[in-house]
Design an enzyme around this catalytic site. Structure first.
Site, short mmCIF file in Angstrom:
data_model
loop_
_atom_site.label_atom_id
_atom_site.label_comp_id
_atom_site.label_asym_id
_atom_site.label_seq_id
_atom_site.Cartn_x
_atom_site.Cartn_y
_atom_site.Cartn_z
N HIS A 113 7.79 48.93 -39.80
CA HIS A 113 7.18 48.12 -40.86
C HIS A 113 8.27 47.49 -41.71
CE1 HIS A 113 4.77 51.75 -40.01
NE2 HIS A 113 3.83 50.87 -39.81
N HIS A 128 1.54 46.21 -34.20
CA HIS A 128 2.46 46.92 -33.30
C HIS A 128 2.07 46.74 -31.84
CE1 HIS A 128 3.97 48.72 -36.91
NE2 HIS A 128 2.85 49.36 -37.16
#
Lengths: 332, 332
Positions: free
Chosen positions: A220, A56
């Site tokens: 995700h 991320h």
């Protein structure tokens, strides 16, 4: 799989090594636990840490520095940090003012951080640990890895506010209250054009057609509200904006911070184009944009897509967003 | 084509509108000529402009601000600005201290800027215009759109140095000499994993196989040295580093600035991983990295790939790189 990587199983290690080598004066690195922390760790304030999965970036290891996080201890790509990473990082930050855990709301993270908190408190009954749960994603209730709402890019507003407030000497209790206020006033939703491939997995996390988008995607690759056909940018913005606006709800006269967050593979030209559309929606809704952030903050590797975040401001929060911060990612 | 765009023919306009709306206090916008310029245009210094094509953002419209460019006038995606854009922008910056044209070395750009310079000088014989040609790409001599070497991300070091020096009151002649020195000490080379699609074209600018990379790629997809199979990141870095190091050549004991520049679609995690490999190469070669830049600076829309730039430093240049600058792209 085409990526810039040597040993895919060492991806997080090698990325962190590069980050450390680029910032040797300001960061320290504990490779065994994926910990990146401030070289100038203060002794006179609450210390703040965040974990989450890797993949991320810049969240969260590239958000470590004065005015933001004091440390980050990510897990593998798209995996919560193991309990012992969180425990070791908490030990490192142990101090009389307390340690603040910021946790994005995913089941794996909640479990690891809860256990680590219990163990750290058992080790040292005098240690104060505060917790802020971030859950800004309005797309869906409950999800593949989440009970309740997911925590996504709005997390940056929480980190920035409590980071600034901690530098000003606020107590652990005050920081928890501030973080909960910012999280309570922050709403996000994302959309994906493409999937992405974790290096150690070697295959995409989901399949998506050449003309399809995932509306409300998780960071995700969790399913969102629905699979749709690609549409003009302004129609996509209309949908995201309305889902976010009506949720708090944001009301005419509100001052807001706006973030157009790239998911990793979206060019900044498109992000600014999207910002222009969002700015017009805000104006039409009577919202005043006091601060804007356009770029990659909370990504999903090389995924093409973006998320929109609105965060309601008052003088207190706006002051904290304006406060200085110094983190590894920089422009020039 | 999956992109965040409304009318593909209005892509540059809509992106610039978003940039302007995000920076209304610091930027002005002339949509007819794609011009973005400083709202606080100084009256007491040489004013600096750059053009180039769109699609390379943040270069160059997002590099406008105190300490960097005073204005930018890009053309369409991957197209030189028309002569009248450059002329209009030059008129806007007209002042007794002079106007500095920074031009990346492509035939279309050279022609448009030469003609605009001639016309501006004919309009006002007292106007002084200086020119710096940037040609830092070592990959190939002569190319699809270029005689000589191409100008790529190393351009940022030229902009930053002359931008800082102009704020300190240096003359047009001094700025040209400084820019030529920086360009002469700067070398770059890139590699692409994927192609990219200009919105108005709707199809990729070149085809590339699922296991192929283009070594030495240009920022408009121009062919590089060769098509290769994907290899470990460290082997790719070895080749780029050696091509760059041996070209100047950089020598043991040199102080350098290093840029690992994403081409638009590469996650910052991979860019930092690459930086770690470059840092080790520099150390082994006896080069001291005094400044590093990891992120997207000069891109090719959503292309996955990166370029490596090394720029040799002396105290003068290092001072200019350290000087303050304030441009639209920011972190937090």
């Amino acid at each position: 799989m085409k990526k810039f990587v040597d040993d895919p199983t060492q991806f997080v290690h090698d990325m962190e090594e590069g980050l450390y080598l680029a910032n040797k004066d300001s960061l320290k690195w504990v490779p065994e636990y994926n910990i990146i922390y401030r070289a100038d760790l203060p002794k006179d304030k609450v210390l703040i840490m965040q974990g989450s999965g890797s993949g991320h970036e810049p969240a969260h290891i590239m958000a470590v520095g004065p005015g933001m996080l004091d440390a980050a201890c990510p897990g593998a790509v798209f995996a919560a940090p193991p309990m012992d990473f969180v425990l070791e990082c908490t030990r490192l930050l142990k101090n009389p003012h307390g340690v603040l855990h910021i946790i994005n709301n995913y089941q794996g993270d909640r479990m690891a951080w809860d256990m680590a908190k219990e163990m750290a408190e058992a080790e040292d009954p005098d240690l104060k640990i505060g917790v802020i749960i971030v859950n800004d994603d309005v797309a869906v209730e409950d999800s593949l890895y989440t009970t309740g709402r997911r925590g996504v890019a709005g997390n940056f507003f929480v980190m920035k506010a409590v980071g600034a407030a901690s530098e000003q000497g606020k107590s652990l209790e005050e920081l928890v209250a501030l973080g909960e206020k910012v999280n309570g006033w922050t709403r996000s939703m994302g959309v994906a054009l493409t999937s992405c491939t974790p290096p150690a997995k070697g295959t995409p996390i989901f399949e998506i057609g050449d003309d399809e988008i995932e509306v409300g995607v998780g960071i995700h690759g969790e399913p969102g509200r629905r699979r749709d056909k690609i549409r003009p940018a302004s129609e996509i913005v209309d949908e995201l904006f309305e889902a976010i606006r009506s949720d708090l709800p944001f009301e005419s006269g509100d001052r807001v911070a706006v973030m157009v967050n790239g998911l990793g593979g979206t060019p900044i030209s498109e992000l600014y184009l999207l910002y222009g559309l969002v700015a017009k929606k805000c104006e039409a809704a009577g919202l005043t944009i006091a601060k804007n952030y356009v770029g990659n903050y909370c990504t999903s590797l090389e995924m093409q897509g973006f998320s929109l975040t609105l965060s309601k401001l008052d003088d207190e929060i706006e002051g904290y967003l304006d406060a200085p911060a110094s983190i590894p990612i920089r422009v020039f």
